[in-house]
Design a protein around this motif. Structure first.
Motif, short mmCIF file in Angstrom:
data_model
loop_
_atom_site.label_atom_id
_atom_site.label_comp_id
_atom_site.label_asym_id
_atom_site.label_seq_id
_atom_site.Cartn_x
_atom_site.Cartn_y
_atom_site.Cartn_z
N GLU A 430 0.82 -1.20 0.00
CA GLU A 430 0.00 0.00 0.00
C GLU A 430 0.87 1.27 0.00
N ASN A 458 -5.50 -7.28 1.12
CA ASN A 458 -5.07 -6.49 2.29
C ASN A 458 -6.21 -6.25 3.27
N THR A 459 -7.39 -6.00 2.74
CA THR A 459 -8.54 -5.77 3.63
C THR A 459 -8.80 -7.00 4.51
N TYR A 461 -6.67 -9.48 5.17
CA TYR A 461 -5.49 -9.73 5.99
C TYR A 461 -5.49 -8.84 7.23
N GLN A 462 -5.71 -7.54 7.04
CA GLN A 462 -5.67 -6.62 8.17
C GLN A 462 -6.83 -6.83 9.14
N LEU A 465 -5.53 -9.79 11.20
CA LEU A 465 -4.19 -9.72 11.76
C LEU A 465 -4.21 -9.38 13.25
N THR A 466 -5.05 -8.42 13.66
CA THR A 466 -5.09 -8.02 15.07
C THR A 466 -5.49 -9.19 15.96
#
Length: 669
Positions: A430, A458-459, A461-462, A465-466
């Protein structure tokens, strides 16, 4: 000097008639009568457990010897209709003849010994031989017939015989002793004195249980008839409704949650006290029903708590103490095993337990793997493949476009494969890429497709991820016995388990280790080095007390497959007089839900006590700490470890290149 009491043949016949009268009155027709003796018979030869032929007759010309008396008794009892008769010579071993589960209703024990001690030993020897059978019935009617004795204290002898019988929990007995003082009144002769045992009577010497009273006399009167003087019952109620505070001796050992102490002072062997635990609460209610107190024995001296079969017909531990009648009741969360031990009985079961494998709980995944565990390997492989493929396609599109176009490209950001890889890598992270892609529809279409794909990946994954940073998840948890045995982890079980579960001796469990030190094994299970086959009730309680983490989760896990179910009960010696009463009390406790209530209360209390030592996280949210971002720092360090040497290598190459150019120029000059 001792004078032997001489009796004529007529008196002996009267004694036999007395015995026959007792059998007729007290032995139900159709049931089996056992006649035991320890005197060799010369006229007839009866083998152990052999039925007497009803047509057989013993011709006795004169009754002068004890052997003749035994033969006459056997013959007269055999002539009684509607009753089966078995004779047993105590010099032999008993051979079981009846199907398992059948019981004998009456026993006649004959003794021709003359001295006090010899008589008691002889009766004890016969009882010991008789009780070594599944059909042994200490609740039957027992007639102890002493053929001839010397001058002894008849009452004291009867009490000692009763005490000897009590060691095998025989209560319903009558002792027939030849009368030493035969003359009672004019033309009345006393032949036999009948003594009965009255245990648990109110005495100042509680728990002294031997007490014999003269219940009746067999006499021969002036009308040439023989009968009992008072014709009273020889089987009066012998067990009172209450024990007047007499203690019940309890064989047990400390084993949470069944048997515990509220405090743990030094144990005095003479005053062992247990005052906490599920079975202590149950036992207290049983003691109340008979108005008795409790006296606890010190733990088994052979270091075998539950007890194992020693191979010679004897058992160790609590099971052995109950089988030897060293205690009145045995507890300790013991599983039913009365089908294995002839000398014990089990009270009504009050818990249904299960044996399960308890294994180390799955460990959390290493936090450094959190960045990569969001996607599976297959997705990562597809993503990298797509990255390389789209870069290659972009490079080829640019080459074809450059060859077709007549104008030179203004932006050379996608002129080579390496530049395409760098540009698309920037999009993945990004970051900004070339802000002026070639104004070619095909090139911009490929570029837009990659941007949309990276945006979607990415959406997702993020978003996850948390969660992985905070809770990295657990590694694979052992979920079946097959997985456990194939995992190579060490396995253990209690020593007593082998006797209860013969399957454990098979090849499948050949590597299983046996131990009685459960605390050490449980610590190892919590540390992840061993698995144990254990009771569900015990392990649930121990886990609640010792093995939970700061979040209140157990650190010992079970395999949700029951290895074998089992019922928890209490042991008593065979013939224990209060078994029926205790069974009713246990049934009431179970049906009213008290046993389950006490069990749940024990677990809840244990959890509260453990909660005082826990430090749970405040609130429902978790603050991110460095430990949660461990994987990010690891990848950062990995990037530094790769980039710094690469940068130094690049500088070295540049310096070397400049040096080579300078050297070439100097050579030309």
């Amino acid at each position: 000097m001792c004078t032997t009491v001489q009796t004529s043949a007529h008196i002996r016949l009267q004694m036999v008639q007395c015995l026959g009268d007792i059998v007729t009155r007290h032995v139900t027709p159709g049931h089996t009568l056992i006649v035991s003796y320890n005197t060799p018979a010369h006229t007839l030869h009866f083998s152990a457990g052999q039925s007497i032929n009803r047509n057989g007759r013993c011709f006795i010309s004169d009754l002068h010897s004890a052997e003749d008396m035994v033969q006459l008794i056997l013959e007269e009892l055999n002539k009684m209709a509607a009753r089966s008769l078995l004779s047993f010579d105590a010099k032999n071993d008993w051979k079981e003849m009846l199907p398992s589960g059948s019981k004998y209703e009456a026993y006649v024990l004959l003794s021709s010994r003359q001295d006090h001690e010899d008589v008691v030993k002889d009766i004890g020897h016969q009882v010991k031989k008789l009780r070594n059978t599944w059909e042994w019935n200490p609740r039957a009617k027992f007639v102890i017939f002493l053929i001839e004795i010397r001058h002894v204290n008849a009452k004291l002898l009867a009490e000692d015989i009763s005490a000897e019988l009590w060691t095998s929990r025989v209560v319903n007995s009558v002792v027939l002793i030849p009368a030493l003082d035969t003359h009672m009144a004019t033309h009345t002769v006393s032949i036999l004195e009948a003594y009965v045992c009255l245990p648990y009577q109110l005495t100042a010497q509680c728990p002294e249980i031997k007490k014999a009273v003269l219940q009746d006399r067999w006499i021969f009167d002036s009308r040439n008839s023989s009968h009992f003087l008072h014709n009273t019952s020889l089987s009066p109620q012998k067990i009172p409704n209450g024990l007047h505070g007499c203690p019940l001796t309890v064989s047990t050992f400390q084993i949470p949650p069944m048997v515990m102490r509220k405090n743990t002072p030094e144990v005095d062997p003479k005053n062992v006290i247990y005052d906490k635990g599920l079975e202590i609460q149950i036992l207290t209610e049983l003691a109340k029903s008979t108005k008795s107190s409790l006296k606890f024995r010190e733990g088994p001296s052979d270091n075998e708590n539950y007890g194992i079969d020693l191979g010679n017909g004897t058992w160790s531990g609590v099971t052995g103490e109950i089988a030897r009648s060293s205690a009145d009741i045995g507890i300790g969360g013991i599983w039913y095993r009365c089908h294995l031990v002839k000398e014990i009985e089990c009270l009504r079961p009050y818990l249904i337990d299960k044996a399960r494998w308890y294994v180390p709980c799955a460990r959390p995944h290493p936090r450094w793997m959190s960045l990569t565990r969001v996607f599976k390997l297959s997705l990562w492989t597809g993503f990298v493949t797509g990255y390389i493929t789209i870069s290659f396609i972009m490079w080829q599109v640019m080459k074809i476009t450059s060859n077709i176009s007549t104008e030179a490209a203004q932006n050379q950001a996608y002129a080579s494969l390496a530049k395409c890889l760098l540009s698309f890598w920037a999009i993945i992270l990004e970051q900004s890429a070339s802000n002026n892609p070639p104004n070619v529809a095909a090139v911009r279409a490929v570029f837009l497709a990659w941007v949309l794909y990276c945006w979607a990946v990415n959406t997702v994954y993020q978003a996850h991820l948390t969660s992985f940073l905070i809770d990295p998840g657990l590694q694979n948890q052992l979920a079946s016995e097959d997985e456990l045995l194939n995992s190579g982890i060490e396995c253990a079980a209690g020593t007593s388990a082998l006797g209860l579960h013969p399957d454990l001796s098979g090849r499948r469990y050949r590597h299983l280790k046996y131990t009685d030190h459960f605390e050490d094994i449980e610590d190892r299970v919590a540390n992840g080095t061993i698995a144990i086959l254990s009771s569900m009730f015990f392990t649930e309680y121990v886990t609640a007390v010792k093995y939970i983490d700061a979040d209140g989760r157990p650190i010992m896990c079970d395999i949700k497959e029951d290895f074998v179910p089992g019922i928890v009960t209490m042991f008593v010696p065979k013939g224990f007089p209060f078994k029926a009463r205790y069974d009713k009390v246990l049934s009431s406790l179970v049906q009213s839900g008290l046993v389950n209530f006490w069990w749940e209360n024990l677990k809840y209390t244990a959890t509260l006590e453990k909660a005082r030592d826990l430090n749970p996280p405040p609130g429902e949210y978790v603050a991110l700490k460095i430990v949660h971002l461990q994987s990010a720092f690891y990848f950062l360090l990995l990037g530094y470890a790769i980039s710094v040497p690469s940068f130094l290598l690049e500088l070295s190459c540049q310096c070397r290149k400049k040096y080579e150019i300078k050297r070439i120029k100097s050579n030309r000059n």
